[in-house]
Design an enzyme around this catalytic site. Structure first.
Site, PDB file in Angstrom:
ATOM      1  N   CYS A 149       3.472   2.010   2.761  1.00 58.20           N
ATOM      2  CA  CYS A 149       4.642   0.410   2.849  1.00 58.20           C
ATOM      3  C   CYS A 149       5.550   1.119   1.911  1.00 58.20           C
ATOM      4  O   CYS A 149       6.604   1.700   2.101  1.00 58.20           O
ATOM      5  CB  CYS A 149       3.613  -0.675   2.453  1.00 58.20           C
ATOM      6  SG  CYS A 149       2.695  -1.162   3.344  1.00 58.20           S
TER       7      CYS A 149
ATOM      8  N   CYS B 173       0.400  -1.209  -0.241  1.00 57.62           N
ATOM      9  CA  CYS B 173       0.045   0.251   0.145  1.00 57.62           C
ATOM     10  C   CYS B 173       0.857   0.971  -0.297  1.00 57.62           C
ATOM     11  O   CYS B 173       1.839   1.433   0.250  1.00 57.62           O
ATOM     12  CB  CYS B 173      -0.985   0.558   1.284  1.00 57.62           C
ATOM     13  SG  CYS B 173      -0.504  -0.108   2.578  1.00 57.62           S
TER      14      CYS B 173
END
Lengths: 362, 79
Positions: B13, B10
């Site tokens: 991250c 995501c």
């Protein structure tokens, strides 16, 4: 293209700044009421301001399609955003007291029912991101949180969230917001309890039970009050930065419905008189992946055009709680029968809620 | 040293990975950065919220993008 599991991923990151020294306490004590007062002053003048701009500054007549749509948009957009700032900040400060690790410690070995209720409530206040649903599921189950209790958490966490509640409160009113929260929690408790009673522990993928993932106590920091305030504010910046575009699109759609769709039009399609409107609302909701921010302005407009409360609640819950991407993510840890059971149990819960409110509110 | 950024891919991250890479480059630390997106491996670290950072097998932070100062401290403190 993005892998499907990332679509559902709206990570709420804890961005906690260690750099800032922050304000001294006395400044905070003076600034807080000042900010609250200013907020209130602006908030209570939004409606006259929107009407003034639409019907005085712009050459639009009250009652005209375009005029009503624009007044709706100009009033609802700042109203919703201001309310969200307040609610997200408040919930952010509350969330700074919780972490998945702490929640798990509270839920380990809890009995059914009591555990389901606690899990659903904790689902509302624990920071949760649907992209880490799988590690969270594994962390819970391997540490000894019962399967049914874990499901209560996983259902409540995305469904009853601060964005949904803040938007419902601001757009539709506190009664519907309270109903949504109460019924959403009830579905989470009932569905988790049912899954627990069905004893489906054998339908978790085998690699999960072979895993020892219970060692994640690593980071659990104590925060001071200024840090919690900053945490709440960081949540506001992060969440609003992410959802504002959905809110604008949702409100624009809502404004078009408000201005151009004839009164009582929705009563024919989503009214309480048609028995099939609730199941239809649920089925329509599953493939639609939207977050609360985009769907609730539309919901408000539908209610205004005569859609029944029960059907509308069912639609909203189905869109938010039963989403295809989330099923794909959970498939990694759940065997097909458990996934199917999960979908059926939650869908039945939503149907019951829909019919109940259509019957009571008529 | 070996740094693992845990997260299914995501946005947060990626931001965490970028920030760690930037600090590593600035300090000139001898570190390999690896992104871990596999759910099994992530769960194996006992991590329940992502992004998380693992330095030499030890989970340093979970559920947030670490601050540059924190990263620098891990880089300096280890060896």
């Amino acid at each position: 293209m993005e892998p499907i599991e990332n679509i559902a991923c709206g990570c709420e990151a804890r961005t906690r700044s260690a750099r800032e020294g922050g304000l001294p306490l006395w400044a905070g004590l003076i600034l807080a009421p000042l900010a609250a007062g200013l907020w209130w002053l602006v908030y209570t003048h939004l409606k006259p301001a929107a009407d003034y701009i639409t019907f005085r500054l712009l050459p639009l007549a009250p009652g005209s399609h375009l005029g009503e749509a624009i007044a709706f948009f100009l009033y609802d957009t700042p109203k919703v955003i201001m309310l969200l700032v307040l609610v997200v900040f408040g919930v952010g400060v509350i969330r700074s007291y919780f972490s998945p690790e702490r929640t798990r410690a509270l839920l380990v070995g809890k009995s059914l029912l009591a555990g389901n209720v606690l899990a659903a409530l904790l689902g509302v206040v624990t920071p949760f991101c649907s992209c880490s649903a799988v590690p969270l599921f594994i962390g819970f189950v391997t540490a000894g949180v019962p399967l049914g209790v874990t499901f209560s958490f996983l259902i409540a966490a995305p469904m009853v969230n601060e964005i949904a509640l803040g938007l419902l409160y601001g757009l539709v009113g506190w009664k519907v917001a309270a109903l949504y929260a109460a019924t959403g929690l009830s579905i989470a408790v009932a569905a988790g309890w049912t899954i627990g009673r069905l004893r489906m522990e054998g339908h978790i993928e085998d690699w999960v039970s072979q895993m020892n993932a219970a060692g994640g106590e690593a980071v659990d920091e104590k925060m001071t009050w200024p840090e919690r305030i900053r945490y709440g504010w960081a949540a506001v910046v992060e969440i609003l930065g992410r959802v504002w575009k959905y809110i604008l699109i949702g409100i624009a759609l809502g404004a078009l419905i408000h201005g151009f769709v004839p009164e009582a039009f929705m009563a024919r399609i989503m009214g309480s008189g048609t028995w099939w409107s609730v199941p239809l609302a649920v089925v329509l909701g599953v493939p639609m992946y939207s977050n609360a921010a985009g769907i609730i302005p539309v919901v408000e407009a539908l209610l205004g055009k005569g859609a029944a409360l029960g059907s509308t609640l069912a639609f909203m819950m189905s869109v938010i709680a039963l989403s295809l991407p989330e099923m794909v993510i959970l498939r990694k840890v759940l065997k097909p029968r458990l996934i199917a059971t999960f979908i059926v149990v939650v869908a039945v819960g939503i149907l019951v809620v829909g019919y109940l409110f259509n019957a009571v509110w008529g | 040293m070996e740094i693992k950024i845990l997260g299914p891919g995501c946005k947060k991250c990626d931001q965490a990975a970028e920030r760690v890479a930037a600090v590593v480059a600035e300090t000139g630390a001898d570190a390999q950065i690896e992104k871990v997106t596999d759910m099994m491996t992530i769960a194996g670290f006992g991590v329940m919220s992502t992004p998380a950072v693992v330095v030499d097998g030890e989970v340093k932070c979970v559920g947030k993008i670490p601050e540059r100062e924190e990263i620098a401290a891990w880089l300096g403190g280890g060896h």
